[in-house]
Scaffold this active site. Sequence first.
Site, PDB file in Angstrom:
ATOM      1  CD  GLU A  78      -9.016   1.111   7.844  1.00 33.16           C
ATOM      2  OE1 GLU A  78      -8.814   0.322   8.672  1.00 33.16           O
ATOM      3  OE2 GLU A  78      -8.233   2.168   7.689  1.00 33.16           O
ATOM      4  CG  ASP A 100      -0.393  -0.413   2.540  1.00 34.80           C
ATOM      5  OD1 ASP A 100       0.880  -0.501   2.448  1.00 34.80           O
ATOM      6  OD2 ASP A 100      -0.858  -0.946   3.441  1.00 34.80           O
ATOM      7  CG  ASN A 154      -9.372  -1.504  11.763  1.00 36.72           C
ATOM      8  OD1 ASN A 154      -8.061  -1.991  11.481  1.00 36.72           O
ATOM      9  ND2 ASN A 154      -9.690  -0.421  11.362  1.00 36.72           N
ATOM     10  CG  HIS A 164      -6.176  -2.185   8.930  1.00 39.96           C
ATOM     11  ND1 HIS A 164      -6.210  -1.096   9.596  1.00 39.96           N
ATOM     12  CD2 HIS A 164      -4.657  -2.265   8.935  1.00 39.96           C
ATOM     13  CE1 HIS A 164      -4.887  -0.517  10.106  1.00 39.96           C
ATOM     14  NE2 HIS A 164      -4.148  -1.407   9.310  1.00 39.96           N
TER      15      HIS A 164
HETATM   16  C1  F6R Z   1       1.391  -1.523   6.408  1.00 41.59           C
HETATM   17  C2  F6R Z   1       0.256  -2.010   6.305  1.00 41.59           C
HETATM   18  C3  F6R Z   1      -0.436  -2.094   7.595  1.00 41.59           C
HETATM   19  C4  F6R Z   1       0.041  -2.535   8.725  1.00 41.59           C
HETATM   20  C5  F6R Z   1      -0.762  -2.459  10.082  1.00 41.59           C
HETATM   21  C6  F6R Z   1      -0.041  -2.751  11.137  1.00 41.59           C
HETATM   22  O1  F6R Z   1       1.965  -1.461   5.004  1.00 41.59           O
HETATM   23  O2  F6R Z   1      -0.273  -2.590   5.363  1.00 41.59           O
HETATM   24  O3  F6R Z   1      -1.736  -2.850   7.272  1.00 41.59           O
HETATM   25  O4  F6R Z   1       0.616  -3.589   8.681  1.00 41.59           O
HETATM   26  O5  F6R Z   1      -1.506  -1.187   9.961  1.00 41.59           O
HETATM   27  O6  F6R Z   1       0.650  -1.853  11.596  1.00 41.59           O
HETATM   28  P1  F6R Z   1       1.934  -1.991  12.789  1.00 41.59           P
HETATM   29  O7  F6R Z   1       2.747  -3.136  12.228  1.00 41.59           O
HETATM   30  O8  F6R Z   1       2.594  -0.549  12.606  1.00 41.59           O
HETATM   31  O9  F6R Z   1       1.138  -2.146  13.960  1.00 41.59           O
END
Ligand code: F6R
Length: 242
Positions: A143, A67, A136, A138
């Site tokens: 989401e 992303d 959440n 994702h």
């Molecule tokens: C990042 C991504 C997000 C993260 C998620 C967890 O490229 O796609 O889905 O993997 O938000 O983030 P952290 O690792 O910072 O808790």
Amino acid sequence: MKIYKAANYDEMSCKAANIISAQIIMKPDCVLGLATGSSPIGTYRQLVEWYEKGDLDFAAVTSVNLDEYQGLEGTHPQSYRYFMNENLFSHVNIAPEHTYLPNGAAADIEEECTHYDEIIQKLGGVDLQLLGLGHNGHIGFNEPDEAFAKGTHRVDLKESTIQANSRLFDSIDEVPRHALTMGIKTIMQAKKILVVVSGADKAEIVKQAFQGPVTPQVPASILQMHNDVTLVGDEAALSRLI
Ligand code: F6R
């Protein structure tokens, strides 16, 4: 699903890096699906260390990231391109032209999303997709929703995600409200999936995602339907799994 319980973040990172190294050694021209965020930073650090020791070679590897924020150029310190350069790409011998992220600064976002899926298809798909897990549920920027999203698409970020990501910006107003992300279908088409998760604050969502019902309200729960998922977590994050 294989589950590896690590004592702490460093052990989690080492185990995840081991799995990625094995992939590169088995197939030097593999396609790695990569993620940003706090969870994989230690994994990248470990991969860089092994590369520096001469144990790993990224010369033939291609990467596709999950992303990117909409509206940020790759030179913006909070862009995911910048993150990847800082944490991995500029420290190993991966060819810059073999590192793909959605272009968040593209003039035509819809065209960019279609183009991104075409790139992944032309590469023959992702061999190993690394994922973090949002509070959440994702994955990528998919989401909670009424249905599972399919290909790469533009998303409106949830307030909770904007809040969580604001820690990395000077103020919450600077956090982009939209992003481009691989869809659930793109993620599920990866041959292997590796999820890294750490910290007690993830324990509840880990339980919901991996032992709860499969629902688009918890996007990661779809991973239960994939036939090659490895979950590597520290004790705190896995503490609620039975
Ligand atoms: C990042 C991504 C997000 C993260 C998620 C967890 O490229 O796609 O889905 O993997 O938000 O983030 P952290 O690792 O910072 O808790």
